[in-house]
Design a protein around this motif. Sequence first.
Motif, PDB file in Angstrom:
ATOM      1  N   VAL A 241       0.831  -1.203   0.000  1.00 58.67           N
ATOM      2  CA  VAL A 241       0.000   0.000   0.000  1.00 58.67           C
ATOM      3  C   VAL A 241       0.865   1.251   0.000  1.00 58.67           C
ATOM      4  O   VAL A 241       0.572   2.238  -0.691  1.00 58.67           O
ATOM      5  N   LEU A 242       1.965   1.212   0.748  1.00 58.15           N
ATOM      6  CA  LEU A 242       2.853   2.373   0.854  1.00 58.15           C
ATOM      7  C   LEU A 242       4.068   2.194  -0.047  1.00 58.15           C
ATOM      8  O   LEU A 242       4.513   1.066  -0.295  1.00 58.15           O
ATOM      9  N   PRO A 243       4.631   3.282  -0.536  1.00 56.74           N
ATOM     10  CA  PRO A 243       5.853   3.195  -1.357  1.00 56.74           C
ATOM     11  C   PRO A 243       6.987   2.565  -0.554  1.00 56.74           C
ATOM     12  O   PRO A 243       7.141   2.843   0.637  1.00 56.74           O
ATOM     13  N   GLN A 244       7.773   1.703  -1.202  1.00 54.24           N
ATOM     14  CA  GLN A 244       8.863   1.017  -0.529  1.00 54.24           C
ATOM     15  C   GLN A 244      10.184   1.778  -0.714  1.00 54.24           C
ATOM     16  O   GLN A 244      10.545   2.156  -1.833  1.00 54.24           O
ATOM     17  N   ILE A 245      10.868   2.034   0.391  1.00 62.73           N
ATOM     18  CA  ILE A 245      12.155   2.712   0.357  1.00 62.73           C
ATOM     19  C   ILE A 245      13.197   1.739   0.880  1.00 62.73           C
ATOM     20  O   ILE A 245      13.197   1.400   2.054  1.00 62.73           O
ATOM     21  N   TYR A 246      14.068   1.259   0.009  1.00 67.10           N
ATOM     22  CA  TYR A 246      15.081   0.297   0.419  1.00 67.10           C
ATOM     23  C   TYR A 246      16.231   0.328  -0.582  1.00 67.10           C
ATOM     24  O   TYR A 246      16.108   0.836  -1.707  1.00 67.10           O
ATOM     25  N   ASP A 247      17.347  -0.214  -0.160  1.00 68.96           N
ATOM     26  CA  ASP A 247      18.532  -0.310  -1.009  1.00 68.96           C
ATOM     27  C   ASP A 247      18.427  -1.587  -1.835  1.00 68.96           C
ATOM     28  O   ASP A 247      18.324  -2.684  -1.280  1.00 68.96           O
ATOM     29  N   LYS A 248      18.427  -1.452  -3.130  1.00 68.74           N
ATOM     30  CA  LYS A 248      18.240  -2.609  -4.002  1.00 68.74           C
ATOM     31  C   LYS A 248      19.354  -3.638  -3.835  1.00 68.74           C
ATOM     32  O   LYS A 248      19.120  -4.842  -3.962  1.00 68.74           O
ATOM     33  N   GLU A 249      20.565  -3.166  -3.567  1.00 69.95           N
ATOM     34  CA  GLU A 249      21.669  -4.108  -3.386  1.00 69.95           C
ATOM     35  C   GLU A 249      21.478  -4.918  -2.106  1.00 69.95           C
ATOM     36  O   GLU A 249      21.752  -6.115  -2.071  1.00 69.95           O
ATOM     37  N   GLU A 250      21.017  -4.254  -1.058  1.00 67.10           N
ATOM     38  CA  GLU A 250      20.751  -4.979   0.180  1.00 67.10           C
ATOM     39  C   GLU A 250      19.581  -5.936   0.016  1.00 67.10           C
ATOM     40  O   GLU A 250      19.553  -7.009   0.619  1.00 67.10           O
ATOM     41  N   ALA A 251      18.618  -5.533  -0.798  1.00 75.63           N
ATOM     42  CA  ALA A 251      17.437  -6.376  -1.008  1.00 75.63           C
ATOM     43  C   ALA A 251      17.802  -7.689  -1.682  1.00 75.63           C
ATOM     44  O   ALA A 251      17.134  -8.710  -1.472  1.00 75.63           O
ATOM     45  N   THR A 252      18.852  -7.685  -2.477  1.00 79.52           N
ATOM     46  CA  THR A 252      19.260  -8.925  -3.147  1.00 79.52           C
ATOM     47  C   THR A 252      19.776  -9.970  -2.163  1.00 79.52           C
ATOM     48  O   THR A 252      19.854 -11.156  -2.485  1.00 79.52           O
ATOM     49  N   ALA A 253      20.128  -9.523  -0.951  1.00 82.35           N
ATOM     50  CA  ALA A 253      20.618 -10.460   0.068  1.00 82.35           C
ATOM     51  C   ALA A 253      19.485 -11.185   0.776  1.00 82.35           C
ATOM     52  O   ALA A 253      19.713 -12.157   1.492  1.00 82.35           O
ATOM     53  N   ILE A 254      18.251 -10.720   0.577  1.00 84.01           N
ATOM     54  CA  ILE A 254      17.102 -11.379   1.205  1.00 84.01           C
ATOM     55  C   ILE A 254      16.838 -12.691   0.469  1.00 84.01           C
ATOM     56  O   ILE A 254      16.754 -12.711  -0.760  1.00 84.01           O
ATOM     57  N   PRO A 255      16.710 -13.790   1.180  1.00 86.95           N
ATOM     58  CA  PRO A 255      16.438 -15.076   0.509  1.00 86.95           C
ATOM     59  C   PRO A 255      15.152 -14.993  -0.314  1.00 86.95           C
ATOM     60  O   PRO A 255      14.145 -14.476   0.148  1.00 86.95           O
ATOM     61  N   VAL A 256      15.214 -15.468  -1.536  1.00 83.06           N
ATOM     62  CA  VAL A 256      14.025 -15.450  -2.399  1.00 83.06           C
ATOM     63  C   VAL A 256      13.275 -16.773  -2.316  1.00 83.06           C
ATOM     64  O   VAL A 256      12.210 -16.914  -2.898  1.00 83.06           O
ATOM     65  N   THR A 257      13.839 -17.732  -1.604  1.00 80.04           N
ATOM     66  CA  THR A 257      13.166 -19.016  -1.412  1.00 80.04           C
ATOM     67  C   THR A 257      12.987 -19.256   0.068  1.00 80.04           C
ATOM     68  O   THR A 257      13.413 -18.463   0.899  1.00 80.04           O
TER      69      THR A 257
END
Length: 302
Positions: A241-257
């Motif tokens: 619902v709200l705009p997401q503010i995050y570092d895309k490089e850090e987001a890649t470290a989040i497990p996708v599985t």
Amino acid sequence: MDAFRQPKYSYYMFQAQRSPEKSDLISETGPMVYIAHEMTPFSPKDVTIFSNCDEVRLTVFKGGKQYTYHKEKRKNGMPSPVIVFKDAYDFMQDKALSRQRKQDEVYMLAEGMMNGKVVATHKVAPARRPEKLLLWVDNEKTDLEANGSDIVAVVAAIADNNGNIKHLNNYFIQFEIEGEGRLIGDEKIMANPAPVRWGTAPILVQSTLIPGKIKIRAHVFFEGSQMPVSTKLELESQPSVLPQIYDKEEATAIPVTSVSSISQNSKKTAIEQELEQVKKELNVLKLKEVEQQQEDFGEKNK
């Protein structure tokens, strides 16, 4: 409730203290009645009921004995005291009816009445042979947001062929997940596989940053031809619902599985799952055939 918001008997006891008048401001208001009894071989003869109605009628077995409770007006104490019908349940009656193949007549029906009219009902029946798994999302009708941190509870349960949850069992449930979600926890904290407690095994599913479908499959940890059949569920995360503010490089470290370590070899194809269902149905037919043979043998030796 417990840590996963699974209601206990005490939940319904407190719910019964609310007014029977419906309100739009408070959830789960209005007349209610609840039978706190599982009808197992270990269940007490006394039947406990929670209700905020003026009168409660309990029927034990189809066409069986009826019990009635009238609530007295009280100024002190609990607005709706706990109702106990003494010596109302006898497991041997259940056993006798089951031997006569009248299992559909084994149940307890509670009716809550106001001004002589039935306004609430609750029916319970004993859980028979565990046949299948049930799987549902406990989200209180709220969407799972794809913000990388939103969490929803998914609950698995062991049930008989009629959907009655078998509260007394010691199975472990293994979960598999695909799509835009991941399971929180693994075998180290007994999150997956998860032990069944009082009939259910809840898990927590966390969204990713991408909205989309999430597929979950649940099966007993030790599978076999006589074990409950697996089941699957699909849900979908919605855009945040709200705009997401995050570092895309850090987001890649989040497990996708899933953070749970599930072997790819343990996942079943659609054909294997269908074959599992067919085998289960064949086993049911074989059991019925054996039952008929035993009944015929008993008739011959009378």
